[in-house]
Scaffold this motif. Structure first.
Motif, mmCIF file in Angstrom:
data_model
loop_
_atom_site.group_PDB
_atom_site.id
_atom_site.type_symbol
_atom_site.label_atom_id
_atom_site.label_comp_id
_atom_site.label_asym_id
_atom_site.label_seq_id
_atom_site.Cartn_x
_atom_site.Cartn_y
_atom_site.Cartn_z
ATOM 1 N N SER A 285 26.494 -23.645 14.344
ATOM 2 C CA SER A 285 27.377 -24.515 13.566
ATOM 3 C C SER A 285 28.838 -24.089 13.702
ATOM 4 O O SER A 285 29.727 -24.930 13.819
ATOM 5 C CB SER A 285 26.948 -24.497 12.105
ATOM 6 O OG SER A 285 27.778 -25.328 11.344
ATOM 7 N N SER A 286 29.074 -22.783 13.711
ATOM 8 C CA SER A 286 30.444 -22.287 13.870
ATOM 9 C C SER A 286 31.005 -22.615 15.249
ATOM 10 O O SER A 286 32.154 -23.057 15.377
ATOM 11 C CB SER A 286 30.483 -20.776 13.651
ATOM 12 O OG SER A 286 30.103 -20.460 12.341
ATOM 13 N N VAL A 287 30.207 -22.405 16.277
ATOM 14 C CA VAL A 287 30.641 -22.715 17.638
ATOM 15 C C VAL A 287 30.875 -24.219 17.778
ATOM 16 O O VAL A 287 31.842 -24.653 18.420
ATOM 17 C CB VAL A 287 29.613 -22.205 18.668
ATOM 18 C CG1 VAL A 287 29.937 -22.700 20.062
ATOM 19 C CG2 VAL A 287 29.536 -20.691 18.654
ATOM 20 N N ALA A 288 30.015 -25.029 17.171
ATOM 21 C CA ALA A 288 30.160 -26.479 17.230
ATOM 22 C C ALA A 288 31.450 -26.924 16.536
ATOM 23 O O ALA A 288 32.121 -27.840 17.008
ATOM 24 C CB ALA A 288 28.956 -27.152 16.596
ATOM 25 N N THR B 269 27.990 -32.524 17.513
ATOM 26 C CA THR B 269 26.545 -32.680 17.586
ATOM 27 C C THR B 269 25.987 -32.135 18.902
ATOM 28 O O THR B 269 24.983 -31.419 18.915
ATOM 29 C CB THR B 269 26.173 -34.171 17.443
ATOM 30 O OG1 THR B 269 26.740 -34.667 16.225
ATOM 31 C CG2 THR B 269 24.683 -34.369 17.424
ATOM 32 N N LEU B 270 26.663 -32.445 19.997
ATOM 33 C CA LEU B 270 26.204 -31.996 21.307
ATOM 34 C C LEU B 270 26.256 -30.477 21.435
ATOM 35 O O LEU B 270 25.288 -29.850 21.872
ATOM 36 C CB LEU B 270 27.056 -32.651 22.396
ATOM 37 C CG LEU B 270 26.686 -32.325 23.830
ATOM 38 C CD1 LEU B 270 25.319 -32.904 24.147
ATOM 39 C CD2 LEU B 270 27.725 -32.864 24.773
ATOM 40 N N VAL B 271 27.385 -29.875 21.027
ATOM 41 C CA VAL B 271 27.517 -28.419 21.119
ATOM 42 C C VAL B 271 26.500 -27.736 20.208
ATOM 43 O O VAL B 271 25.875 -26.735 20.595
ATOM 44 C CB VAL B 271 28.957 -27.979 20.790
ATOM 45 C CG1 VAL B 271 29.060 -26.477 20.672
ATOM 46 C CG2 VAL B 271 29.925 -28.481 21.843
ATOM 47 N N ASN B 272 26.306 -28.266 19.023
ATOM 48 C CA ASN B 272 25.333 -27.690 18.093
ATOM 49 C C ASN B 272 23.918 -27.746 18.687
ATOM 50 O O ASN B 272 23.176 -26.766 18.631
ATOM 51 C CB ASN B 272 25.389 -28.423 16.758
ATOM 52 C CG ASN B 272 24.707 -27.666 15.657
ATOM 53 O OD1 ASN B 272 24.426 -26.487 15.778
ATOM 54 N ND2 ASN B 272 24.436 -28.344 14.564
ATOM 55 N N SER B 273 23.560 -28.874 19.253
ATOM 56 C CA SER B 273 22.226 -29.023 19.843
ATOM 57 C C SER B 273 22.019 -28.079 21.022
ATOM 58 O O SER B 273 20.958 -27.455 21.151
ATOM 59 C CB SER B 273 22.019 -30.461 20.312
ATOM 60 O OG SER B 273 22.098 -31.335 19.231
ATOM 61 N N CYS C 131 23.599 -25.233 21.635
ATOM 62 C CA CYS C 131 23.537 -23.850 21.146
ATOM 63 C C CYS C 131 22.174 -23.545 20.527
ATOM 64 O O CYS C 131 21.604 -22.470 20.752
ATOM 65 C CB CYS C 131 24.644 -23.592 20.134
ATOM 66 S SG CYS C 131 26.284 -23.481 20.856
ATOM 67 N N LEU C 132 21.642 -24.459 19.745
ATOM 68 C CA LEU C 132 20.321 -24.256 19.148
ATOM 69 C C LEU C 132 19.231 -24.216 20.219
ATOM 70 O O LEU C 132 18.277 -23.438 20.115
ATOM 71 C CB LEU C 132 20.020 -25.352 18.127
ATOM 72 C CG LEU C 132 20.811 -25.287 16.826
ATOM 73 C CD1 LEU C 132 20.526 -26.516 15.974
ATOM 74 C CD2 LEU C 132 20.503 -24.015 16.070
ATOM 75 N N MET C 133 19.399 -25.025 21.256
ATOM 76 C CA MET C 133 18.419 -25.059 22.326
ATOM 77 C C MET C 133 18.381 -23.724 23.085
ATOM 78 O O MET C 133 17.338 -23.299 23.550
ATOM 79 C CB MET C 133 18.764 -26.192 23.304
ATOM 80 C CG MET C 133 17.698 -26.493 24.311
ATOM 81 S SD MET C 133 18.059 -27.979 25.273
ATOM 82 C CE MET C 133 19.563 -27.527 26.095
#
Length: 61
Positions: free
Chosen positions: A37-40, A20-24, A26-28
Protein backbone atom coordinates in the motif's frame (compact mmCIF):
# COMPACT_ATOMS: atom_id res chain seq x y z
CA UNK A 1 -10.63 30.63 -21.29
CA UNK A 2 -12.95 27.66 -20.92
CA UNK A 3 -12.63 25.13 -18.12
CA UNK A 4 -11.89 21.62 -19.31
CA UNK A 5 -13.52 19.00 -17.06
CA UNK A 6 -11.67 16.08 -18.70
CA UNK A 7 -8.18 17.04 -17.49
CA UNK A 8 -8.84 16.70 -13.73
CA UNK A 9 -10.91 13.55 -14.29
CA UNK A 10 -8.11 12.02 -16.36
CA UNK A 11 -5.57 12.93 -13.68
CA UNK A 12 -7.65 11.27 -10.95
CA UNK A 13 -8.31 8.21 -13.11
CA UNK A 14 -4.62 7.72 -13.94
CA UNK A 15 -3.66 8.07 -10.27
CA UNK A 16 -6.24 5.52 -9.10
CA UNK A 17 -5.44 3.00 -11.84
CA UNK A 18 -1.71 3.34 -11.13
CA UNK A 19 -2.25 2.79 -7.41
CA UNK A 20 -4.37 -0.30 -8.02
CA UNK A 21 -1.90 -1.75 -10.52
CA UNK A 22 1.18 -1.14 -8.34
CA UNK A 23 -0.61 -2.54 -5.29
CA UNK A 24 -1.65 -5.68 -7.16
CA UNK A 25 1.83 -6.27 -8.59
CA UNK A 26 3.48 -5.78 -5.20
CA UNK A 27 1.07 -8.21 -3.54
CA UNK A 28 1.60 -10.70 -6.34
CA UNK A 29 5.36 -10.64 -5.70
CA UNK A 30 4.84 -11.38 -2.01
CA UNK A 31 5.02 -8.00 -0.29
CA UNK A 32 3.07 -7.47 2.88
CA UNK A 33 -0.19 -5.54 2.36
CA UNK A 34 1.05 -2.53 4.36
CA UNK A 35 4.28 -2.25 2.37
CA UNK A 36 2.43 -2.76 -0.91
CA UNK A 37 0.00 0.00 0.00
CA UNK A 38 2.85 2.39 0.79
CA UNK A 39 4.65 1.65 -2.47
CA UNK A 40 1.36 2.02 -4.37
CA UNK A 41 0.77 5.44 -2.78
CA UNK A 42 4.24 6.62 -3.83
CA UNK A 43 3.60 5.30 -7.36
CA UNK A 44 0.26 7.09 -7.46
CA UNK A 45 1.84 10.40 -6.47
CA UNK A 46 4.61 10.03 -9.07
CA UNK A 47 2.11 9.15 -11.81
CA UNK A 48 -0.08 12.13 -10.90
CA UNK A 49 2.88 14.52 -10.99
CA UNK A 50 4.08 13.19 -14.35
CA UNK A 51 0.58 13.43 -15.80
CA UNK A 52 0.14 16.97 -14.46
CA UNK A 53 3.46 18.09 -15.95
CA UNK A 54 2.56 16.61 -19.33
CA UNK A 55 -0.83 18.35 -19.31
CA UNK A 56 0.64 21.73 -18.36
CA UNK A 57 3.54 21.70 -20.87
CA UNK A 58 1.54 23.03 -23.85
CA UNK A 59 -0.04 25.71 -21.68
CA UNK A 60 3.36 27.15 -20.65
CA UNK A 61 4.55 27.78 -24.22
Amino acid sequence: MRYNIWRPLMLILVAIVTRTLVNSVCLMFGMSPDSASSVAMIGMIIAALVMYNRMMKPRRK
